[in-house]
Write a protein that holds these residues in place. Structure first.
Motif, mmCIF file in Angstrom:
data_model
loop_
_atom_site.group_PDB
_atom_site.id
_atom_site.type_symbol
_atom_site.label_atom_id
_atom_site.label_comp_id
_atom_site.label_asym_id
_atom_site.label_seq_id
_atom_site.Cartn_x
_atom_site.Cartn_y
_atom_site.Cartn_z
ATOM 1 N N TRP A 1 0.719 -9.403 -4.436
ATOM 2 C CA TRP A 1 0.352 -10.782 -4.139
ATOM 3 C C TRP A 1 1.107 -11.793 -5.005
ATOM 4 O O TRP A 1 1.246 -12.950 -4.621
ATOM 5 N N ARG B 1 -13.229 -1.204 2.235
ATOM 6 C CA ARG B 1 -13.536 -2.629 2.136
ATOM 7 C C ARG B 1 -12.608 -3.298 1.126
ATOM 8 O O ARG B 1 -12.159 -4.417 1.333
ATOM 9 N N GLU B 2 -12.291 -2.601 0.053
ATOM 10 C CA GLU B 2 -11.349 -3.152 -0.926
ATOM 11 C C GLU B 2 -9.978 -3.381 -0.278
ATOM 12 O O GLU B 2 -9.319 -4.379 -0.549
ATOM 13 N N ILE B 3 -9.565 -2.457 0.557
ATOM 14 C CA ILE B 3 -8.276 -2.602 1.242
ATOM 15 C C ILE B 3 -8.322 -3.794 2.191
ATOM 16 O O ILE B 3 -7.397 -4.614 2.233
ATOM 17 N N GLN C 1 -9.289 -11.691 0.062
ATOM 18 C CA GLN C 1 -10.672 -12.103 -0.161
ATOM 19 C C GLN C 1 -11.041 -11.844 -1.625
ATOM 20 O O GLN C 1 -10.943 -10.718 -2.086
ATOM 21 N N GLY C 2 -11.462 -12.892 -2.328
ATOM 22 C CA GLY C 2 -11.830 -12.720 -3.733
ATOM 23 C C GLY C 2 -10.636 -12.772 -4.672
ATOM 24 O O GLY C 2 -10.771 -12.508 -5.865
ATOM 25 N N LEU C 3 -9.462 -13.130 -4.138
ATOM 26 C CA LEU C 3 -8.281 -13.222 -5.008
ATOM 27 C C LEU C 3 -8.454 -14.403 -5.964
ATOM 28 O O LEU C 3 -8.756 -15.511 -5.546
ATOM 29 N N LEU D 1 0.813 -1.217 0.000
ATOM 30 C CA LEU D 1 0.000 0.000 0.000
ATOM 31 C C LEU D 1 0.847 1.268 0.000
ATOM 32 O O LEU D 1 0.319 2.359 -0.196
ATOM 33 N N ASP E 1 -10.235 -6.394 1.899
ATOM 34 C CA ASP E 1 -10.229 -7.584 1.049
ATOM 35 C C ASP E 1 -8.827 -7.890 0.534
ATOM 36 O O ASP E 1 -8.435 -9.041 0.425
ATOM 37 N N TYR E 2 -8.081 -6.846 0.232
ATOM 38 C CA TYR E 2 -6.710 -7.049 -0.257
ATOM 39 C C TYR E 2 -5.856 -7.733 0.807
ATOM 40 O O TYR E 2 -5.154 -8.703 0.529
#
Lengths: 350, 404
Positions: free
Chosen positions: B240, B201-203, B210-212, B166, B205-206
């Motif tokens: 990632w 929320r995106e952060i 989540q959702g990768l 980040l 999830d990152y």
């Protein structure tokens, strides 16, 4: 950096507004015959946006291109029709995207910085098969990507390197499309309340177009009687779980309550849905439902959480085909109810 | 207030009244909302604001709360009702708590009781009572070295991602021990303060991956002249991608037996030199290992490398969060700042001790624990004379009663 031809392609740019200011034109000039190409083009922009959701490109008369955009916007704002404004903004943004995706990285970089204030770097990196031209600052990326639903825009699926999200030229253009759309919508929301005389007939005509293509503004939004068949899989699942006495976590309960409040279910019915819960307390449930309905506390009526939020918190359940077209369980309900009843106004463009 | 609470409150008051006492108020203290949970009937005093640290300390001394909180958000009018406060931004915050971690020691020190049928069990509470299917379960938790060590490791992963992925400046972050079972990280920066809930929320999830979708990181099978070839990310790639490979490297060095691979696959991987991962490209260099095995490994690698943050805390832009420099009413330990470079050596059972002297308490039941260099317990229905910090921990955790 930008030529007049660029301003004709992208009339929403700050430079285009400056250019018009330099020409020293006032609203009354619009009535003069010299301006008829501008007015014609302005009306064509509107007609195309409203009828097809697209605006085609015309490159012949650059001044008419540059001037007609704010005129279209003004006419539309004067109609006071928000759904038409949103449709126009989307159509113009899509038109811009088709052009932006063919621009050089340098020009895209310039537009992103100057008109939209982005922080970004040219990176020229190839970590794998794809070539990335840009690293976009995280905040600028997220502000726009949260509107995009394809999995490739989700942050965990991006390369994030020291605060920069890698993006191809084409992806940058797509994110800019979002920015353009937002800018046009914002712009149309701050305009004069009175209709300048020369535009009066145009505004009336546009109102007619809006009725023709978007239907009569109707108060029909949701079925008047709550319709269980139209509920999305996540909500049905929550109801089933409660009915079976299973534990449902806070986010699930909030989702169910706010969903039911928003589709107009009566307080009694909502409380009833929670009754099978093993830790059911009528007093607490009633209190919380009233709170969500905005009858207590802050007096804000809560809306249902977005699908993305529900995914994060594990409330999303077996999404179906309609789910892929919506971003909130309430939109699912509207869509499905329309399909079930086979009526309702024309679908608003997405 | 019961007797234990009276004693706890009295000790808290003595602590706060110390003339040398200073709080560690947040940045922009006057733009925040403050909240205090009182001993008296668990009542929450909210929507308070303070001009300066001294007036805040005065309020804490007057109220003697069991917990002290401030808003992560900045407001134009912090004391106004919620919808009129005028939100101007919020710190980006992360909470890592042993409650969300699946540590193997939980059966040794946590237990639960069904409020409906009285069934009890060891470990974290299940969602439903296994006997009567009721979900009203009372949980008693404890804080142990193992749990806090895992929380620390999750925190280290979080910080690493905040810095390298980040791009958050370590000058802009502050790390706190919560005084209970975890750590908090606060990010103060103009860039992140304006993020909305969806962006946060995106952060979240990152960080949790989540959702990768590994395919979107170019893990795929291609066919070259009828031969199937696996391809995927490589070590050293940013974000990632490199982390996935690093995660596989870790797994191949240790816990391959428990991740759902067949014995043939495990055997094939064991006879392969994992150092190959650090040279490139490696996806086709292990005999007998194809895309499906790699996919299993990638899933496990992602799970291993993600930071187990509490998503609700990070996505809530109006949250109240514990103030460092104050006592945690669940333990009597101090919530305190931990310099990031000292995270590794920080001992949550030594540095946050706030009470001195000795106290006598009657312990109902307690697991063994350590404070400082000393070990205590386990106890069962006994009256003991203990250092005050240990006695207070037992009182705050409802494991003991004071002796008048």
């Amino acid at each position: 950096m930008l030529t007049r031809a660029d301003l004709a392609k992208y009339p929403f740019l700050n430079e285009a507004s400056d250019y018009i200011k330099e020409l020293g034109i006032s609203i009354d000039d619009i009535a003069s015959p010299d301006f008829s190409p501008v007015l014609e083009r302005a009306e064509k922009r509107l007609e195309e946006a409203l009828s097809k959701g697209r605006v085609s490109n015309e490159f012949g008369n650059e001044n008419a291109e540059i001037l007609s955009f704010p005129v279209s916007n003004l006419i539309l704002s004067l109609t006071g029709e928000e759904r038409a404004q949103r449709r126009f903004a989307l159509a113009e943004a899509k038109r811009a995207y088709e052009l932006l995706r063919q621009e050089s990285p340098e020009k895209l970089d310039y537009i992103a910085r100057t008109t939209f204030g982005w922080k970004l770097n040219k990176i020229d990196a190839q970590p794998g098969k794809r070539f990335y031209d840009f690293g976009i600052s995280l905040a600028d990326y997220l502000r726009n990507s949260v509107h995009l639903k394809e999995p490739k825009w989700k942050l965990p699926n991006r390369i994030l390197d020291h605060g920069l999200v890698y993006a191809t030229r084409e992806e940058l253009a797509r994110l800019l499309e979002e920015e353009v759309r937002t800018k046009i919508v914002d712009r149309s929301s701050r305009l004069p309340g009175e209709i300048p005389k020369p535009l009066q007939p145009k505004v009336e005509r546009t109102r007619g177009l809006i009725t023709k293509w978007l239907g009569v503004p109707s108060h029909y939004e949701l079925p008047r009687v709550p319709s269980p068949e139209a509920m999305p899989p996540c909500v049905k699942h929550l109801i089933d779980d409660l009915a079976e006495g299973k534990n449902v976590q806070h986010m699930g309960r909030f989702t169910l309550a706010s969903f039911l409040v928003n589709i107009g279910a009566g307080e009694e019915d909502i409380v009833k849905a929670f009754k099978p819960a093993s830790d059911f307390s009528e007093r607490m449930t009633r209190y919380q439902v009233e709170h969500i309905a905005g009858k207590r506390g802050g007096r804000t009526k809560y809306t249902c959480p977005m699908c993305t939020t529900l995914k994060t918190h594990g409330v999303c359940y077996k999404p179906d085909d309609i789910c892929s077209t919506i971003r909130n369980p309430l939109s699912y309900y509207k869509s499905k109810a329309r399909i079930l009843t086979g009526k309702g106004p024309k679908r608003e463009p997405s | 207030m019961n007797q234990a609470e009276q004693v706890i409150r009295q000790k808290f008051q003595q602590y706060y009244l110390d003339p040398k006492r200073q709080l560690d108020p947040p940045l922009n203290p006057s733009e925040r909302e403050y909240g205090f949970l009182l001993f008296n009937g668990k009542f929450m005093v909210r929507h308070r604001s303070f001009k300066d640290p001294l007036s805040l300390l005065t309020a804490v001394r007057d109220l003697v709360p069991s917990h002290v909180y401030f808003s992560t958000a900045y407001y134009r009018e912090p004391t106004a009702p919620m919808e009129e406060k005028g939100w101007t931004g919020a710190d980006l915050v992360f909470d890592i708590d042993a409650d969300h971690l699946n540590t193997p020691c939980k059966p040794d020190h946590d237990n639960w009781k069904c409020k409906a049928c009285g069934t009890t069990g060891n470990g974290g509470a299940p969602k439903l009572c296994p006997k009567c299917k009721n979900d009203r379960l009372e949980e008693q938790t404890w804080l142990c070295d193992r749990c806090l060590q895992e929380a620390k490791e999750e925190t280290a992963k979080l910080l690493e991602m905040l810095y390298t992925d980040l791009g958050i400046d370590n000058e802009a972050t502050r790390l706190f021990f919560s005084g209970h079972r975890g750590y908090h990280v606060h990010v103060y920066s103009k860039q992140t303060s304006q993020l909305g809930e969806e962006e946060r929320r995106e952060i979240a999830d990152y960080l949790l991956a989540q959702g990768l979708d590994p395919q979107l990181h170019e893990l795929e099978e291609t066919s070259v002249g009828g031969t199937k070839l696996a391809e995927g990310p490589l070590i050293g790639q940013p974000g990632w991608r490199g982390r996935i490979v690093a995660g596989i490297y870790d797994i191949l060095g240790s816990e391959m037996d428990q991740i759902g691979l067949t014995s043939t696959q495990v055997h094939a991987l064991k006879s392969w030199d994992r150092e190959n991962l650090l040279r490139k490209p490696f996806w086709n260099s292990a005999k007998g290992i194809g895309i499906s095995t790699w996919k299993t490994l990638v899933t496990k690698a992602v799970e291993k490398k993600s930071a187990k943050i509490d998503t609700v805390v990070t996505t809530d832009i109006h949250r109240l969060i514990r103030m460092p420099g104050t006592l945690n009413g669940h333990t009597g330990l101090l919530a305190m700042k931990v310099p990031e470079e000292r995270l590794d050596e920080f001992d949550p059972f030594t540095e946050p001790l706030a009470f001195h002297g000795q106290m006598k308490v009657k312990v109902k039941v307690s697991p063994g624990f350590r404070l400082g260099e000393e070990r205590f317990g386990p106890y069962h229905d006994e009256t003991v004379q203990l250092p005050s910090a240990a006695a207070m921990l037992l009182l705050c955790k409802h494991r003991a009663e004071p002796i008048a």
